[in-house]
Structures are given as C-alpha cells and as structure tokens.
Design a protein around this motif. Structure first.
Motif, short mmCIF file in Angstrom:
data_model
loop_
_atom_site.label_atom_id
_atom_site.label_comp_id
_atom_site.label_asym_id
_atom_site.label_seq_id
_atom_site.Cartn_x
_atom_site.Cartn_y
_atom_site.Cartn_z
N GLN A 119 0.70 -1.11 -0.02
CA GLN A 119 0.26 -0.01 0.19
C GLN A 119 1.01 1.30 0.13
OE1 GLN A 119 -0.66 -2.81 1.66
NE2 GLN A 119 -2.81 -3.20 2.26
N PRO A 127 -7.91 -2.05 -3.10
CA PRO A 127 -9.20 -1.41 -2.61
C PRO A 127 -9.14 -1.39 -1.18
CG PRO A 127 -9.75 -2.97 -4.28
CD PRO A 127 -8.36 -3.20 -3.88
N GLU A 128 -9.12 -0.02 -0.56
CA GLU A 128 -9.08 0.00 0.84
C GLU A 128 -10.27 -0.56 1.67
OE1 GLU A 128 -8.14 4.23 1.62
OE2 GLU A 128 -6.46 4.29 0.63
N ASP A 129 -11.39 -0.67 1.01
CA ASP A 129 -12.53 -1.13 1.86
C ASP A 129 -12.45 -2.72 2.17
OD1 ASP A 129 -12.79 -1.57 -0.99
OD2 ASP A 129 -14.89 -1.81 -0.70
N ARG A 130 -11.72 -3.35 1.07
CA ARG A 130 -11.51 -4.78 1.44
C ARG A 130 -10.07 -5.08 1.78
NH1 ARG A 130 -12.05 -6.24 -4.31
NH2 ARG A 130 -12.58 -4.30 -5.09
N LYS A 132 -7.77 -3.85 4.33
CA LYS A 132 -7.47 -2.93 5.22
C LYS A 132 -6.21 -3.12 5.89
CE LYS A 132 -12.46 -2.99 6.45
NZ LYS A 132 -12.76 -1.67 5.78
N ARG A 181 -10.91 -5.65 -9.51
CA ARG A 181 -12.26 -4.89 -9.78
C ARG A 181 -13.05 -5.23 -11.15
NH1 ARG A 181 -7.90 -1.70 -8.44
NH2 ARG A 181 -8.12 -0.39 -6.52
N GLY A 189 -12.03 -10.34 -1.63
CA GLY A 189 -11.35 -9.61 -0.75
C GLY A 189 -10.02 -10.73 -0.02
#
Length: 402
Positions: A119, A127-130, A132, A181, A189
């Motif tokens: 990151q 994707p930050e929502d998946r 973390k 995506r 995830g």
C-alpha cells in the motif's frame, strides 16, 4: 481471457512428463582419482519412457550429479519426429524466482524495503474497503499475502476457450484490475490475514511485477534481461513482448491440447504475461547454478531463498490447504521461501527450485543447495488432464536418489 494454471501443485504433480522411444545422451565426467560417478542412466531413460496414461507428447531433461551430466529427450509422439536436447519450451512460473531476484537486488540497493507495505509503494492499487491490513513486499514473494488468486470468482474457461485465448498478452495492470475490480461481479477480498499462513499465489507476483516496473521505471523485460539473463549468459531465454504472440523458438518442444472435437492443437505459439518466458534445460541449469552460487545476490538476500516463513512461535507457518506443501515430515506447513519451493527427498535431502506450467507445457528446475545434484525437465502435453505425478516421481527418484 483465461489465465493458465494459476496455482502450483507439488513437485510430484508438475515437474515433468515422458515420451515413447526415449533417447538419452550421457556425458560422463571423471571424478577425482579417475573414478566415474554413478548416474543411473538406465533409470533415467526408463523415467522418460511414456506410459499409456501419462498424457504427454514429449519430454526433454537434463540431470547433473557428482560431476556427471545426462541429457535425455523423447520423440514427439503426435508427429513421430525426434526432439533435440536443445529444445525450447515455455517455463511458466519458473519466472517467479527471477522476479524475486530483481526485488531482492532492489532491496540490497536500498530501493525497496521488503518489510514495507504494498500500500505504501503502490497507493490505491488494493481497494481500501477490502484490504485493510498492510501486506508487505516479502509477503508477496513468500506467498503469505492472503491476496486473491488470479481472476478469482470468474467463470472457468472451457478447453476450447483456453486454446483460443492463448494469444492474449495482458499486462500486469490488466490482470490486477480484472482480478480486484471485475465487471459484473463483486471484487474478491483477502483469503486470510496477511502473514498468518501460506498459500501459493500467482496474483501476488503480478503485483510484484507491477512493483518492479514502478520502482525502476523500466519494463519487466528490460529488468530481467539486465539483471538475470545477461549476467548468467542465458542467451536462449526470451520474455514475452507486450501485445504480441510468438511461437516457441526452434528447435522446440511441442505442446498439444485437445479441442472438444478431439482435434489436437499445437499450442506453442502464445502471448502471455510480461513475465512469460521460453527457455531450454541448459539455460535453466545456468540460472539455478548462478542463483545458488551467489552470482546474483548478496549474502543477506541469498539467505531469503532458503528460508520459509515462520510465525511468532518460531515454527513454519501452516499451509492453507492440502494441495501443496504435503511432502515429508513438515507436511502441512510452509514449503515456499522467497521465490523458491522446497521438496524433501526420501533420504532427507532437501531440494530447492520451482515448477512451471503454461498451456501445453509443464517444467521444473530443482537442485541441492550445494549444486551437487541438479535436474531440469519439461514436458509437452497431449491431454487436457494433469497426469504428471507418476512421471515426475519416476524422474525425481532416478535423478536425485539413483
């Protein structure tokens, strides 16, 4: 688009195949005192003799032991033509150790920290929502990232679709986007928390390829050529060029897959990822020899090649399932290091190396750390089924245990 064979199987499942009418060429070398070392040539010839259920069209192999060299080939069982010991073939995931070497060299140069997160180096890629939790560069390379597999969740391609799609030449960005995506379905995830277990993961090496190109500003082709192929004199090894399908250079080992109609298709002409390569047994022996002898890496980075990931308790991490790392007394625990795979022989000797699989091809290169015993092999398939385990075991036993 379909990515080919994204997961690895054990050495016994991916290493080689055999063929009818095996022809072997032995090149003996005298040991100290005039004694000739004892490669079991008859056993090696027998190991590459095709049996009815092997599903192989041809094989090329090279074995080194105690200063002695043996090279064996078979005929192409589909056409009846002979094969050369200099035959080229597609190496699949044997390119992964070369990717790892580049990042280990960049680490030694202070251009990347293996314990820093993906990151940080590639912001916005995951994707930050998946995703973390931070995933380190080392976790990409030793298969402990927990990332999804290539195109996870996509419908499986039919055999005909796989054959027709072999000319695709996706870049790292394309595979990453289509995996994380995807259109028409939820994005995957993590498969597990990073650093808690090991699971062979090709997608992590797509991210590693993207990282190499970002850090250096050069293509993977340029970096692997400058850092690995040229220093080791691997003149018969080539990488894919963006957007361009190409045949395996001649002389080549044919690989066939059957269409649903039963028609066998020679699939040697393919596109592939930026890290897709063709090579020969001699060049892959140059690679494993140069790698293990320290010609490519400094000592601190060299040690990473022979170190499996461990937990806070000091024990090797558990392997995620039973599909791999299922051999020997450490069965069920991590068997991959940064770039390589370990495999125990019946006598307790530990081999290190890598297997590879592309459409129509299965290959492998393994050696003992002292390089006293080495083997490289490739098979061209004649069946959609993966029937390599028995053949691989025959060759491994003949090559490494005599």
């Amino acid at each position: 688009m379909s990515l080919r064979h994204p997961s690895a199987i054990s050495l016994a499942a991916l290493t080689t195949a055999a063929a009818l009418c095996a022809v072997a060429v032995a090149v003996p070398a005298q040991a100290a005192g005039g004694a000739t070392p004892g490669l079991n040539r008859a056993a090696l010839r027998e190991a590459i003799a095709l049996r009815p259920d092997d599903g192989a069209a041809g094989v090329v192999a090279e074995v080194h032991r105690d200063g002695e060299t043996w090279r064996g080939t078979s005929g192409d069982t589909v056409t009846g033509k002979p094969l050369s010991t200099r035959a080229h073939f597609r190496i699949g995931s044997i390119s992964k150790p070369m990717e790892a070497v580049i990042l280990l060299q960049l680490s030694a140069e202070g251009r990347v920290d293996l314990d820093q997160s993906v990151q940080r180096y590639l912001p916005g890629l995951l994707p930050e929502d998946r995703f973390k939790e931070p995933i380190t560069v080392r976790q990409l390379l030793n298969h402990t990232s927990g990332l999804p597999q290539d195109l996870e969740g996509a419908p499986a391609a039919s055999q005909d679709e796989e054959i027709d799609g072999r000319f695709d030449s996706p870049g790292f960005d394309q595979i990453i986007e289509q995996t994380l995506r995807p259109e028409g379905r939820p994005g995957p995830g993590p498969r597990f928390s990073p650093g808690t277990r090991q699971e062979y993961n090709s997608f992590g090496y797509r991210v590693a390829g993207k990282l190499i190109e970002t850090l250096t500003g050069h293509s993977f082709h340029d970096e692997v050529t400058r850092r690995v192929l040229k220093p080791l004199g691997m003149r018969d090894t080539t990488t894919s060029l963006p957007g361009r399908a190409a045949p395996v250079p001649r002389p080549y080992l044919p690989g066939y897959l059957p269409r649903s109609s039963g028609l066998l298709v020679d699939v040697n002409e393919q596109g592939g990822l930026p890290s897709s390569m063709t090579s020969t047994t001699a060049d892959l022996d140059r690679f494993i020899t140069g790698l293990f002898s320290g010609r490519l890496l400094r000592p601190a980075q060299q040690a990473e090649l022979f170190t499996v990931p461990r937990g806070t308790d000091g024990k090797p991490l558990p392997y995620a399932d039973s599909s791999n790392c299922n051999q020997g007394p450490a069965k069920g625990t991590a068997c991959y290091s940064v770039g390589l795979m370990s495999f125990p022989l019946p006598d307790g000797t530990l081999l290190w190396g890598k297997t590879g699989s592309d459409i129509g091809y299965k290959s492998g290169v393994f050696a003992t750390p002292d390089l006293n015993r080495r083997a490289v092999y490739a098979a061209g398939t004649s069946s959609a089924a993966d029937r390599a385990p028995a053949i691989a075991q025959r060759l491994a036993l003949a090559a490494f245990t005599g």
